[in-house]
Design an enzyme around this catalytic site. Sequence first.
Site, PDB file in Angstrom:
ATOM      1  N   ASP A  13       0.874  -1.156   0.000  1.00 38.16           N
ATOM      2  CA  ASP A  13       0.000   0.000   0.000  1.00 38.16           C
ATOM      3  C   ASP A  13       0.925   1.223   0.000  1.00 38.16           C
ATOM      4  O   ASP A  13       2.040   1.134   0.504  1.00 38.16           O
ATOM      5  CB  ASP A  13      -0.838  -0.068   1.282  1.00 38.16           C
ATOM      6  CG  ASP A  13      -1.772   1.104   1.413  1.00 38.16           C
ATOM      7  OD1 ASP A  13      -2.406   1.450   0.421  1.00 38.16           O
ATOM      8  OD2 ASP A  13      -1.871   1.668   2.523  1.00 38.16           O
ATOM      9  N   ASP A 210      -7.214  -2.132   4.354  1.00 40.79           N
ATOM     10  CA  ASP A 210      -6.284  -3.178   3.901  1.00 40.79           C
ATOM     11  C   ASP A 210      -6.581  -4.551   4.492  1.00 40.79           C
ATOM     12  O   ASP A 210      -5.996  -5.538   4.081  1.00 40.79           O
ATOM     13  CB  ASP A 210      -4.835  -2.794   4.242  1.00 40.79           C
ATOM     14  CG  ASP A 210      -4.380  -1.546   3.526  1.00 40.79           C
ATOM     15  OD1 ASP A 210      -4.888  -1.307   2.413  1.00 40.79           O
ATOM     16  OD2 ASP A 210      -3.548  -0.809   4.066  1.00 40.79           O
TER      17      ASP A 210
END
Length: 256
Positions: A13, A210
């Site tokens: 990420d 996430d």
Amino acid sequence: LEALKNVKTVVMDKTGTITKGNFVVQNLNPENEMPEGELLTLAAACETASTHPIGNSIVTAAQEKGLTFETPHEIQEISGKGIRAVTHEGVILCGNRKLLEEHHVEMTSVKEDPSATTVLLAKDGTYIGSIAIADTIKSESADAIASLKRLGIHTAMLTGDGEETAKAVAAETGIDTVYSKLLPGDKLDILKELRKEHGNAMFVGDGINDAPVLAGADVGAAMGSGADAAIEAADVVFMTSSMEAIPESIRIAKQT
């Protein structure tokens, strides 16, 4: 450790992993003769309940300018798009282009800074301006990416940010593949594609969004500074937020 040893691709990420996640408001671009202070006040009102670094940076900027902002009667957080809030001023939309398009807001004069994240605002269905917010790349990110490449590992970055911002971060750090403008649900699909192409995948992230992709990776790793939901869903938790922890953990696994 067994799974870490077999990692062939590391998917990361962007915010809070490759970058510090310490967003700062760079520019205010109001429309229709709206004062800058009013634009920032309305944005801060929307973001009062936000836990996202971008939202926090808007609230911080308003507080630093000594602006007072209300807590809206109603706040609806729309995952991957932004916030819809009902205030004394009216219905405020604060988020990305997708959010405003979904509510049929006319946006002919949008100023988007390619090197920053642009937050767009609308009031009662009318576009009222944008706020440019930028993040800082961690000093060790480029070295950590280079270490992963020396281990023969493919690197990829996933982000909800625009293409220009994502490409700029990838160019500075040496990441192989970049995916931008993603919604939280897209990350898991891309992880599966990368796994098919390159082999076992490790995902590194720190956000609430996430959690699904952390759980779906061969190895899910959370930065220690991350959200509780991410830490809960991860197989590996780094006690530091340093990018160097990623290649180091793989080297330790291989030696073990």
